[in-house]
Enzyme design. Structure first.
Site, PDB file in Angstrom:
ATOM      1  N   SER A   7      57.072  43.252  49.711  1.00  0.00           N
ATOM      2  CA  SER A   7      55.827  42.977  50.433  1.00  0.00           C
ATOM      3  C   SER A   7      54.861  44.145  50.264  1.00  0.00           C
ATOM      4  CB  SER A   7      56.101  42.781  51.929  1.00  0.00           C
ATOM      5  OG  SER A   7      54.883  42.902  52.650  1.00  0.00           O
ATOM      6  N   HIS A  32      55.417  39.716  47.294  1.00  0.00           N
ATOM      7  CA  HIS A  32      55.144  39.059  48.578  1.00  0.00           C
ATOM      8  C   HIS A  32      53.811  39.558  49.132  1.00  0.00           C
ATOM      9  CE1 HIS A  32      56.529  36.950  52.236  1.00  0.00           C
ATOM     10  NE2 HIS A  32      56.038  37.950  52.925  1.00  0.00           N
ATOM     11  N   ASP A  34      51.267  39.389  52.139  1.00  0.00           N
ATOM     12  CA  ASP A  34      51.144  39.052  53.563  1.00  0.00           C
ATOM     13  C   ASP A  34      49.679  38.986  53.983  1.00  0.00           C
ATOM     14  OD1 ASP A  34      54.028  40.998  54.197  1.00  0.00           O
ATOM     15  OD2 ASP A  34      53.829  38.853  54.574  1.00  0.00           O
ATOM     16  N   MET A  36      47.060  38.253  56.730  1.00  0.00           N
ATOM     17  CA  MET A  36      47.035  38.193  58.194  1.00  0.00           C
ATOM     18  C   MET A  36      45.591  38.103  58.679  1.00  0.00           C
ATOM     19  SD  MET A  36      49.773  41.174  59.082  1.00  0.00           S
ATOM     20  CE  MET A  36      51.437  41.132  58.457  1.00  0.00           C
ATOM     21  N   HIS A  65      52.274  34.660  51.729  1.00  0.00           N
ATOM     22  CA  HIS A  65      52.714  34.352  53.103  1.00  0.00           C
ATOM     23  C   HIS A  65      51.474  34.323  53.982  1.00  0.00           C
ATOM     24  CE1 HIS A  65      55.200  35.842  56.824  1.00  0.00           C
ATOM     25  NE2 HIS A  65      54.744  34.608  56.988  1.00  0.00           N
ATOM     26  N   MET A  67      49.770  34.174  57.206  1.00  0.00           N
ATOM     27  CA  MET A  67      49.908  34.291  58.652  1.00  0.00           C
ATOM     28  C   MET A  67      48.500  34.124  59.232  1.00  0.00           C
ATOM     29  SD  MET A  67      52.653  37.361  58.766  1.00  0.00           S
ATOM     30  CE  MET A  67      52.268  37.855  57.086  1.00  0.00           C
ATOM     31  N   MET A 136      61.513  33.882  59.466  1.00  0.00           N
ATOM     32  CA  MET A 136      61.066  35.205  59.920  1.00  0.00           C
ATOM     33  C   MET A 136      62.227  35.867  60.646  1.00  0.00           C
ATOM     34  SD  MET A 136      58.000  35.808  58.897  1.00  0.00           S
ATOM     35  CE  MET A 136      57.885  37.393  59.720  1.00  0.00           C
ATOM     36  N   ASP A 174      62.455  37.415  55.991  1.00  0.00           N
ATOM     37  CA  ASP A 174      61.267  38.265  55.949  1.00  0.00           C
ATOM     38  C   ASP A 174      61.139  39.069  57.241  1.00  0.00           C
ATOM     39  OD1 ASP A 174      57.687  37.558  55.568  1.00  0.00           O
ATOM     40  OD2 ASP A 174      58.872  39.395  55.348  1.00  0.00           O
TER      41      ASP A 174
HETATM   42  O1  LIG Z   1      55.377  38.956  57.088  1.00  0.00           O
HETATM   43  C1  LIG Z   1      55.746  40.088  57.392  1.00  0.00           C
HETATM   44  C2  LIG Z   1      55.358  40.714  58.688  1.00  0.00           C
HETATM   45  O2  LIG Z   1      54.704  39.761  59.485  1.00  0.00           O
HETATM   46  C3  LIG Z   1      56.651  40.795  56.475  1.00  0.00           C
HETATM   47  O3  LIG Z   1      56.491  40.336  55.122  1.00  0.00           O
HETATM   48  C4  LIG Z   1      56.607  42.319  56.550  1.00  0.00           C
HETATM   49  O4  LIG Z   1      55.503  42.792  55.868  1.00  0.00           O
HETATM   50  C5  LIG Z   1      57.880  42.872  55.958  1.00  0.00           C
HETATM   51  O5  LIG Z   1      57.884  44.260  56.151  1.00  0.00           O
HETATM   52  P1  LIG Z   1      59.298  44.993  56.421  1.00  0.00           P
HETATM   53  O6  LIG Z   1      59.803  44.494  57.743  1.00  0.00           O
HETATM   54  O7  LIG Z   1      60.211  44.626  55.281  1.00  0.00           O
HETATM   55  O8  LIG Z   1      58.946  46.470  56.456  1.00  0.00           O
HETATM   56 CO   LIG Z   2      55.754  38.234  55.038  1.00  0.00          CO
END
Ligand SMILES: O=C(CO)[C@@H](O)[C@H](O)COP(=O)(O)O
Ligand SMILES: [Co+2]
Length: 219
Positions: A7, A32, A34, A36, A65, A67, A136, A174
């Site tokens: 990620s 990955h 993310d 947001m 992903h 969010m 998650m 994740d």
């Molecule tokens: O979607 C998410 C957080 O919402 C994940 O993809 C985190 O970004 C993963 O980070 P780590 O927990 O592996 O540091």
């Molecule tokens: Co994610």
């Protein structure tokens, strides 16, 4: 096939392209992304311009992903940025079936994500439409959190649900995934592991290889 999906949320954005190349060269098959929106989750991360820019860094799978609230508004847009998989949250969709159809119509693989407290029954009527389910293992919105243990039972329950239906769909985990707990999550039934802080804190290549070493135990 066991897949690491680093990620970039945890990456050093001053050298994002370099770090993506480092983890890919060390064995990462997905990247990955993310996204947001500050509404569905507290943080705002990045959007289309970043994804479009880094698309030229690698031909590996862009695992987006979302969010974001009401993601149906942006499926075609993210497909155009170069996404290979688009995962939406069941909790963020008023009409989940329609959003899944939108993703597939855009020529992209479809994933649905469930927050820790959301039951697997949310997938009852759409599971066989999906290319991936994202379980998650933290509450979404931030990297660097600790894995929530009960989510592993959810992974094994989902694998059992798939088996009952004769389905073999990728299960992505994740949040809080490390090389040190990778064996446990794989044995629970996950085969796509997202690593944010576990990959991008410190030596990216060495951190990636630590996951590859665990994967090699299952070959
Ligand atoms: O979607 C998410 C957080 O919402 C994940 O993809 C985190 O970004 C993963 O980070 P780590 O927990 O592996 O540091
Ligand atoms: Co994610």
């Amino acid at each position: 096939m066991l897949i690491l999906s680093p990620s970039i949320l945890a990456a050093d954005f001053t050298k994002l392209g370099e770090q993506i190349k480092e983890t890919v060269e060390a064995g990462a098959e997905y990247i990955h992304l993310d996204v947001m929106d500050g509404m569905f989750v507290p943080q705002i991360s990045f959007g289309m311009p970043v994804i479009e820019t880094i698309r030229s860094c690698t031909d590996k799978v862009f695992d987006v992903h979302l969010m974001i609230q009401d993601p149906g508004r942006y499926i075609e847009t993210f497909a155009k940025t170069g996404a290979d998989i688009i995962t939406v949250h069941a909790e963020a969709c008023t009409h989940l079936d329609r959003v899944i159809q939108q993703i597939k119509a855009a020529g992209v693989k479809a994933g649905v994500a469930l927050n820790p407290a959301t039951p697997l029954s949310a997938l009852d009527y759409v599971l066989d439409e999906l290319d991936m389910v994202l379980i998650m293992t933290v509450n979404p919105g931030f990297g660097g959190q600790k894995l929530i243990p009960y989510c592993l039972k959810k992974v094994s329950d989902l694998r059992a649900m798939m088996k009952e239906r004769g389905l073999d769909i990728d299960i992505q985990v994740d949040g809080g995934i490390k090389a040190s707990n990778a064996k446990e999550v794989i044995e629970a039934g996950a085969n796509v592991l997202v690593g944010g802080s576990a990959v991008f804190s410190g030596d990216v290549a060495a951190n990636t290889k630590a996951f590859m070493d665990v994967f090699a135990e299952f070959e």
